[in-house]
Design an enzyme around this catalytic site. Structure first.
Site, mmCIF file in Angstrom:
data_model
loop_
_atom_site.group_PDB
_atom_site.id
_atom_site.type_symbol
_atom_site.label_atom_id
_atom_site.label_comp_id
_atom_site.label_asym_id
_atom_site.label_seq_id
_atom_site.Cartn_x
_atom_site.Cartn_y
_atom_site.Cartn_z
ATOM 1 N NE ARG A 49 -2.851 0.499 3.383
ATOM 2 C CZ ARG A 49 -2.082 0.647 4.468
ATOM 3 N NH1 ARG A 49 -1.305 1.717 4.590
ATOM 4 N NH2 ARG A 49 -2.096 -0.240 5.436
ATOM 5 C CG ASP A 175 -9.672 17.342 -13.435
ATOM 6 O OD1 ASP A 175 -9.006 16.830 -14.357
ATOM 7 O OD2 ASP A 175 -10.712 16.830 -12.995
HETATM 8 C C1 LIG Z 1 -13.515 11.214 -15.477
HETATM 9 C C2 LIG Z 1 -13.106 12.476 -14.835
HETATM 10 C C3 LIG Z 1 -12.860 12.554 -13.460
HETATM 11 C C4 LIG Z 1 -13.064 11.369 -12.537
HETATM 12 O O1 LIG Z 1 -12.197 10.337 -12.806
HETATM 13 P P1 LIG Z 1 -12.515 8.785 -12.543
HETATM 14 O O2 LIG Z 1 -11.287 8.114 -13.012
HETATM 15 O O3 LIG Z 1 -13.755 8.439 -13.301
HETATM 16 O O4 LIG Z 1 -12.744 8.637 -11.069
HETATM 17 C C5 LIG Z 1 -12.437 13.764 -12.942
HETATM 18 N N1 LIG Z 1 -12.270 14.853 -13.726
HETATM 19 C C6 LIG Z 1 -12.515 14.825 -15.053
HETATM 20 C C7 LIG Z 1 -12.322 16.053 -15.845
HETATM 21 C C8 LIG Z 1 -12.941 13.640 -15.645
HETATM 22 O O5 LIG Z 1 -13.205 13.630 -16.964
#
Ligand SMILES: *Cc1c(COP(=O)(O)O)cnc(C)c1O
Length: 380
Positions: A49, A175
């Site tokens: 982990r 993000d």
């Molecule tokens: C898909 C997505 C997420 C979440 O990711 P997962 O791998 O589905 O948990 C977060 N931000 C964006 C912009 C995404 O497209």
């Protein structure tokens, strides 16, 4: 670090295996490691982990691609997001999020972290004055940005928002899932943390769910490391291996995604039933100038509004053949979806609501003529 992006995608963190010379990092499907004497571990490997060599390879590679010094790989993009928010915020803190945030991010902040004590303000991240007004100096711990956003593909000015954040003592977390580090590197523009859903372009083949967080700040890295190990939402070795396999071809895939998306925009632009195209590469896009400053090219995501409202948009999605009807994005295969009824259904009636005549494409890397024909056929 001074090597080119494509070189780092293939080699960073991926030296030949020291015991066998295997050119690809093996899948270390293991939970624990033999110690040579009490407390004498090989390279700090004590329990999987905490540390796993396959995951370490991925973390090093992703950090290198984002220009970061530390990488952390998670079981999903949401696991990465949750870990970052809990590691960097305390109950009572305030965060600013996009008013068209990824639905899962909004749900996490609204349904899970609000009861934990985190308050939030949704704003249009394309509107600098709105972002500035939403930041509460002393209380706002973090501003969360997506650019381009999902599904409206709005563009946030990373350099300007980083400045606003730092003036107010807040952190900027980006993000970068839609752009990928090949097209945009938020840390160059002042971001403190970059998060990815590696499920999308980084994995790139619609065969794995994963997430990552990258930073160059030592204190943030220590917190992320502690929370990754404490909360345990780590990427498993096989999943880490799959993402790493995808990342090696990221640059060539992204070039083709961009080429194909541009061709699709031409088809849409000349079609009488298309009311509006949302693609940051188009000079008509309100964020085009900012996108030109911070992106290499403009990605594989295209959204557009179709004449005839919700019904026509849904019919179009159902009529496409090569564009597979489905959620998610970023794979080699093209996908089509109706955000209002699919990915964004849960935000109906909220500030995050999207137009119901909107169709979202994740343009894949199939033969571009086939993709264009399919879309023309579906549009009628
Ligand atoms: C898909 C997505 C997420 C979440 O990711 P997962 O791998 O589905 O948990 C977060 N931000 C964006 C912009 C995404 O497209």
């Amino acid at each position: 670090m001074h090597e080119g992006f494509e070189t780092r995608a293939i080699h960073a963190g991926q030296d030949a295996d020291p015991t066998t010379g295997a050119v690809v990092p093996p899948i270390y499907q293991v939970s624990t490691y033999r110690q040579d004497a009490v407390g004498e571990m090989r390279g700090g490997h004590d329990y999987a982990r905490t540390v796993n060599p396959t995951r370490t390879a991925l973390e090093a590679c992703l950090a290198s691609l984002e220009g970061a010094s530390h990488g952390f790989a998670f079981a999903s993009g949401m696991a990465a997001t949750d870990t970052v928010l809990r590691a960097l915020c305390r109950p009572g803190d305030h965060v600013v999020i996009p008013d068209d945030a990824y639905g899962g991010t909004f749900r996490l902040v609204d349904k899970v972290l609000a009861p934990w004590g985190l308050t939030h303000t949704p704003v249009s991240v394309a509107d600098l004055a709105a972002v500035a007004a939403a930041i509460r100096p002393g209380t706002t711990r973090l501003v969360w940005i997506e650019t381009p956003t999902n599904p409206m593909l709005r563009i946030a000015d990373l350099t300007a928002i980083a400045q606003l954040c730092h003036d107010a003592g807040a952190l900027l977390c980006v993000d970068n899932t839609f752009a990928t580090p090949y097209l945009q590197q938020p840390m160059e523009h002042g971001a403190d943390v970059v998060v990815h859903s590696t499920t999308k372009y980084l994995g790139g083949h619609s065969d794995v769910v994963g997430g990552a967080a990258l930073t160059s700040d030592e204190e943030i890295a220590q917190r992320l490391s502690m929370h990754q190990n404490s909360m345990g939402a780590i990427a498993g070795p096989f999943d880490a291996w799959l993402v790493l396999r995808g990342v090696r071809t990221l640059a060539v895939r992204m070039e083709r995604h961009c080429d194909n998306a541009e061709a699709i925009c031409e088809v849409l632009g000349s079609h009488p039933r298309v009311l509006e195209i949302r693609y940051p590469g188009l000079p008509t896009h309100p964020g085009h100038d900012v996108a030109m400053k911070q992106m290499r090219r403009f990605g594989g995501m295209v959204s557009f509004r179709v004449e005839g409202g919700r019904r026509a948009a849904i019919e179009l999605c159902n009529a496409a053949r090569l564009f597979t009807l489905g959620e998610s994005l970023g794979g080699v295969e093209s996908l089509i979806e109706h955000p209002a009824a699919m990915t964004h259904q849960s935000v109906e009636g909220s500030a995050l609501e999207v137009p119901d005549d909107l169709v979202r494409l994740s343009v894949g890397i199939e033969s571009v003529d086939d993709l264009c024909d399919d879309l023309r056929g579906a549009l009628g």
